[in-house]
Design a protein around this motif. Structure first.
Motif, mmCIF file in Angstrom:
data_model
loop_
_atom_site.group_PDB
_atom_site.id
_atom_site.type_symbol
_atom_site.label_atom_id
_atom_site.label_comp_id
_atom_site.label_asym_id
_atom_site.label_seq_id
_atom_site.Cartn_x
_atom_site.Cartn_y
_atom_site.Cartn_z
ATOM 1 N N LEU A 160 0.957 -1.252 -0.036
ATOM 2 C CA LEU A 160 -0.083 -0.105 -0.077
ATOM 3 C C LEU A 160 0.854 1.428 0.182
ATOM 4 O O LEU A 160 0.686 2.138 -0.735
ATOM 5 N N VAL A 161 2.007 1.222 0.780
ATOM 6 C CA VAL A 161 2.784 2.423 0.818
ATOM 7 C C VAL A 161 3.510 2.802 -0.569
ATOM 8 O O VAL A 161 3.533 3.844 -0.985
ATOM 9 N N GLN A 162 3.917 1.452 -1.123
ATOM 10 C CA GLN A 162 4.534 1.760 -2.387
ATOM 11 C C GLN A 162 3.629 2.392 -3.500
ATOM 12 O O GLN A 162 3.952 3.093 -4.291
ATOM 13 N N ARG A 182 -3.019 4.805 -8.937
ATOM 14 C CA ARG A 182 -4.526 4.977 -8.426
ATOM 15 C C ARG A 182 -4.684 3.772 -8.211
ATOM 16 O O ARG A 182 -4.092 2.713 -8.035
ATOM 17 N N ASP A 183 -6.138 3.569 -7.736
ATOM 18 C CA ASP A 183 -6.776 2.305 -7.544
ATOM 19 C C ASP A 183 -6.293 1.880 -5.967
ATOM 20 O O ASP A 183 -6.033 0.641 -5.714
ATOM 21 N N ILE A 184 -6.160 2.974 -5.265
ATOM 22 C CA ILE A 184 -5.958 2.630 -3.712
ATOM 23 C C ILE A 184 -6.954 1.852 -3.202
ATOM 24 O O ILE A 184 -6.568 0.669 -2.522
#
Length: 94
Positions: free
Chosen positions: A10-12, A19-21
């Motif tokens: 997630l950090v990367q 996008r698409d977190i």
């Protein structure tokens, strides 16, 4: 270990500006739940067999082989992209 891996992914995503977190958060949640389910299954198997050493040894062997294979395939992909001059996705932090 799964929680750490998911968090670092997630950090990367955030650092690289991808996008698409939401998708990364969903994968993190699924991995976390799957790790809890796996832990319950392993605990029950240990209770049935009474031999924690066999279960622990088999799980640690699978994890070690997975770590080695993921690292090797990732390194090969990075080297292939580097030699072809592809955009590696890195940019200055500021």
């Amino acid at each position: 270990m799964v929680l750490f891996s998911s968090s670092m992914s997630l950090v990367q995503f955030l650092i690289l500006g991808m996008r698409d977190i939401d998708q990364a958060l969903i994968f993190s949640a699924v991995c976390f739940i799957a790790s809890i389910v796996g832990l319950v299954i392993i605990q029950r198997a240990i209770e049935r067999s009474g031999r924690a050493s066999l279960i622990v040894f088999s799980v640690s062997t699978v994890m070690a082989l997975s770590t080695i294979s993921i690292t090797c395939f990732g390194a090969i992909d990075v080297w292939r992209d580097y030699t072809r001059g592809k955009n590696m996705g890195f940019k200055l932090p500021c």
